[in-house]
Write an enzyme that holds these catalytic residues in place. Structure first.
Site: not given
Lengths: 822, 600
Positions: B68, B70, B72-73, B157, B178, B203, B414
């Site tokens: 996705h 975000h 951090d991904h 999410h 996530d 996660e 995660h």
């Protein structure tokens, strides 16, 4: 240490030592270590420990059996290492038995937390930091730490295992640095104990039957020869090359990749006598024994070597060429010119063998093409370079991929089946094809290249990535297809090619994929930039719908495409190639594009197109584009007005860039008309050139720049500061001896600026006289501001005080907001 | 032995940045390519040098999958593809492909703005990286190459978030990214079919938490905003460009409509149009309610939320402003914060996590006197609130997903080590499967026993059916035939068909055995005695005495011969085909016992 930090330190140490307190995340501890490292670069570690007893308390605290979190344990191990890097502090810590307590067998190794990789990693990093002096070496030898490091080479964590290998090399280098000298270098028995221990271990591992152990030993050696270039490395290789050579006698050869890395690392070492140490023979033997996939990287590495015998180079190049030679051999229909590797000692590789596994074959081809591409761009590129057969092979591969090859043999048919539609190979072949454009090729082959490029561009099967690479390769071939040196004109064949290319480009500009539309526009922009001025090119372009379509894409739903369309349309217009040709009688069409761009600048919701417009505008202004010079003042004023309220700081910054170009041009013009700036002594210049300054006020360029000076985005303020400094320096020579505040208007301006500083932006400066502007310009401390802006805008938040405050402030509230993320 | 190997380079016992390497039967896949917002140097990106020790990345990795948008991904993606040099395919869903570059661009601008970082990816790099993306639809099986296939499932999410199933032959791994098992205002709940993967990588952010209803948090949020504007205060909500911002916008828009409020709500940087565009475009990814009402009214066309102009911040009276960036570390949100911080009537609501060093982090940890540039001290009198709106599955949700997918083993990423440990035990107890939780850099290796699919020829199947044996799905059956391996597929066919297909001639293989009998009679008489004995013993079999003197029982042939040295001994030559192996052995044993005495 900063007094504020010194004040906060005891509280922080107490928090860290308290197992009940949750410590902030790992990043804080990492940053804390960074800070300690910086402090200790300038301060004495021992004094630091003595001046701040809280630090010593924290370090000793870990020795007591308590439930301290693994992250704090790891932190302390690393911190101790940083302190102990200075020998006097090391002695101090050792006296207190702290070092043995942490790094010895009864220390970290016996803790339950030892099974956490972060603790083992901290242990290694701590030792790595402290291993800087002879005392550390004795400690390592006596404490049994070296044996633990040996064991950690096989750690389940990649990070720990790799760090352990690095540490061994570090210790070996340190030991040899001070331990062996003169004649004792060649006597391994005379080496320091620590070094002997490591070398014995490596030697034992090389004899091991277990591949992981062999790999570990090879990795240590590779790093050693890569990092250490002292004479002792020659003795080391002398001792260890026999067991390394023995590895080649095993079947299968263990740890092939590591072995190759080692040979190349040794071959790159500046201190070894390769002829004497039999390295070339070893390399030759390895090249002939390994499979083509395994040997590829070694062959490339060998060819990159500085002093490599020609025979070995020929062998290595042969390895790289083999897969392409096979393909060429299998697909050549009639006897023609000699292919690759023909006439050289036979290679046993056949297409049959290659085709036994599709994925391995595809992997090998991609690797070979990438290696050859890399090689061609290097100064060590083999000479003569077999340009023609390589080009033939690459074109053949592309034809096999797109299905247009006409195989006459059954092997050719199988190749067709395997490579047909294989995007991976197609991508690699297109990259290499682009690089091959640098060589000289016979005309018929160049035409063949153009034909395969057209076929790929036309094919509905071509993926967006393949198309992008095809556009890139096409551009490179067009750039290199001219025959006359120092002439950028397109060759007649290239022009013929363009005639076929534009209809295809036209189709691609209408692709449903934005990636394709965008790549096509980028390609078009490059084409125009290179050849837009050529009559033949113009003719070919105008016989297609490409210019119209490019302009239509200004309304594309995808912002990337709109931005590229702006670039392309801007280029078209600069070269007078716009969709409806301008003539003195019909200036509206051209004016239309300018207005379109203005519209995009003030209404497009995305930053990319607006930024692209400003790039084009700046270029137009610089190049004296007809529509801009028609009424430059109006143009600049309109652009600055639109830009000043833009939410994208990069647009605002580019607005300043445009303003600067305008300033430079206007000053150039004004100096031509200004009799006071050139030739006459300054004392006789009664006032600044009024017309020029009036223009700046009218635009209003001053207001725009002052406003930008207080921008919340630092780069904008920085750029504005530079611009105003430039303006101030330039106007000083024009200005009279007035002082700031002389002008009746300047007080009100100062008041406005003050209000702005306090945050009430949006208030116009009002109509200001040039004198007032100049007065403000002189009164501002622009140099001071420039210095402040040069620092990052978060330098306060990044400071150690801020870090310590944050860590302390977080204590106790972590539970509330725990584990939250995005 | 085929195996699955998993090595987290990020998200192994942490929530910093996700990057997990998975190797299934020689195929290598990288799951997510995230960035750590807490660092300003190279440490923000995963250490990609560990992916392969030798060779090029593009040759080693078969593909990269992004779950996705975000950061951090996906935050390290342009760095990985344009600066480290990965040139292979990148897979993500269509909404992720559309939204990812906006967030990357947002972050790039902040990084360059704040620090003037020169060694950072550029806009052009983000675009070039996005051109390498192959967008996938939900439940579409995408063939990466001949052996590797992937399939996306809905993860909730954020818009476009997906779980991915990665399959090589019969082995498969599911990576959840996530996910959220409960629907929220604009998204549905994650769902996966009973795909029984060898490994489920999930996660575990809320590994030990059972989260309260989101409704309560929403109510609190609205109450706080309402109270503040009612007393004439201004509300600042720092957000990242897309994602949580839209959810909060829907929340406020609906509330404003219901309460008939007139206080202005602003959204900075023209993101409302953009969000509107994407949410309309990807309406199928939102929840059922939004999809249903879409025809009458698009939830993302906001009536009350207007574009923000920098000058509005100085306007008197109450207002609500959504401004970027979300951690109050630069740009517009920070500028507005500085203007409003001194007034106790105002409020700042932090709807997400803030990294250390940011103003957001400072005020959340209770600091009220902030030292700004030039030794200025900013006193924060405005109210500071934290509202977690992150949409992750809680412990119950994770267990639910494990139950849904029925994996052979589970691997946790995660999350924090301590909490993971608790969940690991729970999963192992409840589902009786192994559960792993590797730290970053640690490799988990799972041996697998692959089941190889074999096609069966129609002819062979028909023959089986003629024998009255109908195939049953759950009952293993023994089937005789010839296994043909061709073009990396396996087929079971009748031996006749195999011979025909392969163009081979048939050879018959017979087992032979010699049995010695004490018999002084002539060979023909011995053969006759054997015939009579077998005829009497094997009543159900067809026993024949052939004119040449030999005896046959089915395919078994028995011939009598004289012993070359001992005239009192006869040698019986027994031979049979493999089909009659059982009978052949039985006969040999029978004959070895000797013949019954002949009637005199």
């Amino acid at each position: 240490m900063d007094p504020e930090c010194a004040r906060l330190l005891p509280a922080l140490c107490a928090v860290l030592a308290d197992p009940r307190q949750l410590v902030a995340d790992d990043t804080c501890l990492e940053k804390l270590l960074d800070w300690f490292k910086t402090v200790m670069e300038t301060e004495c570690s021992l004094h630091l420990l003595q001046d701040h007893p809280c630090l010593m308390e924290l370090l000793s605290h870990v020795l007591k059996p308590q439930d301290i979190s693994p992250r704090v344990l790891s932190f302390v191990l690393r911190l101790v290492g940083i302190f102990a890097a200075q020998e006097d502090c090391f002695q101090y810590l050792q006296q207190g038995e702290l070092l043995l307590g942490l790094f010895g067998e009864t220390g970290a190794l016996s803790w339950a937390a030892w099974n956490m990789p972060s603790v083992r990693s901290g242990w290694i990093q701590g030792l790595c930091s402290l291993a800087q002096h002879p005392s550390a070496l004795h400690f390592l030898a006596d404490s049994g730490a070296v044996d633990t490091i040996f064991a950690l080479q096989g750690d389940p964590s990649l990070f720990v295992a790799s760090a352990a290998s690095q540490l061994l090399v570090h210790i070996l280098a340190l030991a040899m640095q001070g331990g062996a000298s003169g004649s004792s270098i060649s006597e391994a028995a005379a080496w320091p104990v620590c070094a002997q221990k490591i070398v014995n271990h490596v030697e034992e591992s090389l004899h091991s039957k277990a591949t992981p152990q062999v790999t570990q030993a090879l990795n240590v050696l590779t790093t050693t020869f890569g990092r250490c270039h002292s004479p002792w490395t020659g003795a080391l290789w002398g001792r260890l090359s026999p067991p390394v050579a023995c590895l080649f006698e095993r079947d299968p050869i263990p740890a092939v990749h590591s072995l190759m890395d080692l040979l190349l690392s040794v071959a790159r070492s500046p201190v070894l006598n390769f002829a004497a140490c039999g390295l070339w023979e070893m390399l030759a033997q390895t090249l002939s024994r390994l499979s083509p996939t395994q040997a590829g990287p070694l062959a490339l590495g060998t060819l990159k070597l500085q002093h490599c015998p020609q025979e070995l180079r020929t062998q290595a190049f042969g390895v790289l060429l083999q897969p392409l030679a096979c393909i060429l051999k299998a697909t050549t229909q009639a006897p023609g010119p000699p292919g690759l590797l023909e006439g050289t000692a036979g290679s046993s590789l056949t297409v049959d063998a290659l085709l036994s596994s599709k994925s391995a074959f595809v992997g090998l081809l991609c690797q070979t093409l990438a290696h050859l591409e890399e090689l061609q761009m290097l100064p060590q590129c083999p000479c003569p370079w077999p340009q023609v057969p390589l080009l033939e092979a690459t074109v053949t591969i592309l034809r096999l991929c797109d299905g247009s090859a006409n195989p006459s043999s059954s092997v050719g048919g199988r190749l067709c089946g395997t490579l047909g539609g294989c995007v991976r190979v197609q991508r690699a072949a297109l990259d290499f094809l682009g690089t091959l454009s640098q060589g000289t090729s016979p005309l018929e082959l160049v035409l063949e290249v153009f034909s395969v490029l057209l076929k790929t561009l036309e094919s509905p099967e071509s993926s967006p990535t393949v198309l992008k690479k095809t556009f890139q390769a096409t551009l490179r071939w067009l750039q290199n297809s001219h025959k006359i040196p120092n002439c950028s004109d397109l060759s007649p064949d290239a022009l013929l090619f363009l005639g076929e290319l534009f209809p295809i480009l036209q189709k691609r500009l209408c692709s449903p994929c934005w990636e394709v539309r965008d790549s096509a526009l980028e390609f078009l922009t490059h084409l125009i930039r290179h050849w837009g001025g050529q009559a033949d090119f113009k003719e070919a372009l105008h016989s297609s719908e490409v210019p119209t379509l490019a302009c239509q894409l200004l309304q594309d739903p995808e912002s990337y495409v709109r931005a590229s369309a702006v670039g392309a349309a801007g280029q078209l217009s600069s070269r007078g190639l716009q969709a409806t040709p301008t003539s003195p009688e019909n200036p509206q069409a051209q004016q239309g594009l300018l207005m379109d761009f203005m519209h995009i600048l003030s209404t497009d919701s995305e930053g990319f197109p607006r930024r692209a417009v400003l790039r084009v505008f700046t270029e137009w202004l610089r190049d004296g584009h007809a529509d801009v010079i028609r009424d430059t003042e109006w143009f600049v004023a309109t652009v600055l007005q639109a830009v000043s309220r833009d939410l994208d700081w990069e647009v605002r910054m580019q607005g300043l860039e445009l303003a600067q170009v305008f300033l430079i041009q206007a000053m150039g013009r004004s100096s031509l008309h200004c009799p006071y700036t050139v030739g006459l002594p300054e004392a006789t210049s009664p006032s600044p050139h009024p017309e020029f300054l009036q223009t700046l006020c009218r635009l209003p360029l001053f207001e725009f720049a002052f406003c930008a000076l207080l921008d919340c985005d630092r780069p904008v303020a920085q750029k504005a500061c530079d611009l105003l400094l430039f303006l101030r320096d330039k106007t000083t020579s024009c200005s009279g001896p007035q002082e700031a505040g002389d002008s009746p208007n300047s007080a009100s301006v100062e008041a406005v600026l003050q209000r702005w500083r306090e945050g009430e932006q949006g208030q116009p400066l009002g109509d200001l006289e040039p004198e007032a502007m100049l007065a403000i310009l002189r009164s501002l401390d622009l140099e001071g501001l420039q210095g402040k802006l040069a620092k990052s805008s978060d330098h306060m938040e990044k400071s150690p005080q801020s870090l310590l405050q944050d860590m302390l402030a977080t204590v106790g509230i972590l539970e509330e907001n725990e584990a939250d993320c995005y | 032995m085929p195996e699955i190997r998993v090595t987290p380079l990020g998200a192994g016992q942490d929530v910093g940045r996700s990057c997990i390497l998975v190797s299934i039967s020689g195929k290598n896949v990288m799951l997510d390519c995230g960035m750590h917002m807490g660092y300003n140097d190279d440490r923000r990106f995963p250490d990609f040098s560990y992916i392969t020790q030798s060779g090029r990345l593009t040759d080693f990795l078969d593909c990269v999958i992004i779950s996705h948008f975000h950061l951090d991904h996906c935050g390290a993606l342009p760095y990985f593809s344009e600066m480290v040099g990965y040139d292979g395919p990148i897979y993500m869903t269509h909404p992720t492909q559309a939204i990812c570059p906006i967030l990357l661009e947002d972050y790039r601008k902040i990084a360059v703005d704040k620090k003037g970082e020169a060694n950072f990816f550029t806009s052009q790099m983000i675009k070039d990286c996005m051109k390498k993306v192959v967008a996938v639809h939900l439940h579409q099986t995408v063939q990466v190459d001949d052996e590797l296939e992937i399939k996306a499932y809905y993860a909730g999410h954020v818009l476009g978030a997906a779980m991915f199933q990665i399959k090589v032959g019969s082995e498969s791994v599911v990576y959840t990214g996530d996910y959220n098992m409960t629907p929220d205002r604009h998204l549905g709940a994650a769902w996966i079919d009973k795909c029984r993967p060898n490994l489920l990588i999930t996660e575990s952010t809320y590994a030990t938490t059972i989260r309260d209803s989101k409704r309560c948090r929403e109510r609190d949020f609205l109450k706080k905003v309402h109270e503040t504007v009612e007393r004439g205060g201004k509300v600042l909500i720092p957000v990242f460009a897309l994602g949580r911002a839209q959810e909060l916008c829907i929340l406020l828009e609906t509330f404003w409509e219901r309460m008939n409020l007139k206080v202005p709500i602003y959204f900075s940087t023209g993101l409302t149009e953009k969000a509107n565009h994407y949410y309309k475009l990807f309406i199928t990814w939102t929840n059922q309610k939004i999809r249903k009402t879409f025809v009458q009214r698009n939830m993302f066309e906001f009536k009350h939320i207007k574009a923000f102009d920098r000058a509005f911040a100085d306007n008197p009276g109450p207002m609500v402003v959504f401004a970027t960036p979300g951690m109050l570390h630069a740009g517009q949100s920070l500028q507005i914060f500085r203007k409003w911080a001194g007034n106790e009537k105002n409020m700042v609501i932090m709807p997400g996590y803030c990294v250390q060093g940011t103003v957001g982090h400072k005020i959340l940890s209770g600091q009220r006197k902030l030292e700004m540039e030039g030794r200025q001290v900013l006193e924060v009198k405005m109210q500071v609130e934290y509202m977690s709106f992150s949409a992750h599955a809680d412990a119950k949700g994770i267990m639910q997903l494990v139950g849904q997918a029925e994996p052979e083993s589970v691997l946790l990423v995660h999350g924090e080590a301590k909490k993971m440990e608790f969940l690991r035990q729970k999963i192992e107890q409840e589902f009786r499967v192994s559960c792993y939780m590797p730290a970053n850099g640690e490799t988990v290796t799972l041996p697998t026993s692959p089941s190889i699919p074999v096609g069966i020829s129609l002819g062979l199947l028909k023959r089986e059916m003629v024998q009255g044996l109908l195939p049953e799905a759950k009952k293993p059956r023994l089937l005789h035939g010839t296994l043909i391996m061709k073009d990396s597929s396996f087929r079971l066919v009748s031996s006749e068909q195999a011979l025909k297909e392969l163009g081979l001639a048939e050879h018959q293989l017979r087992f032979t055995c010699r049995v010695h009998l004490q018999d002084t009679r002539k060979e023909q008489e011995t053969a006759l005695r054997v015939y009579s004995h077998l005829k009497n013993t094997l009543k159900d079999h067809c026993v024949q005495h052939l004119p040449d003197g030999s005896v046959t029982v089915e395919s078994i042939l028995i011939q009598a011969a004289a012993h070359s040295e001992d005239p009192g001994t006869k040698v019986l030559l027994v031979s049979w085909t493999y089909q009659d192996e059982e009978l052949g052995s039985f006969l040999t044993a029978l004959l070895k016992n000797g013949l019954p005495q002949a009637p005199s």
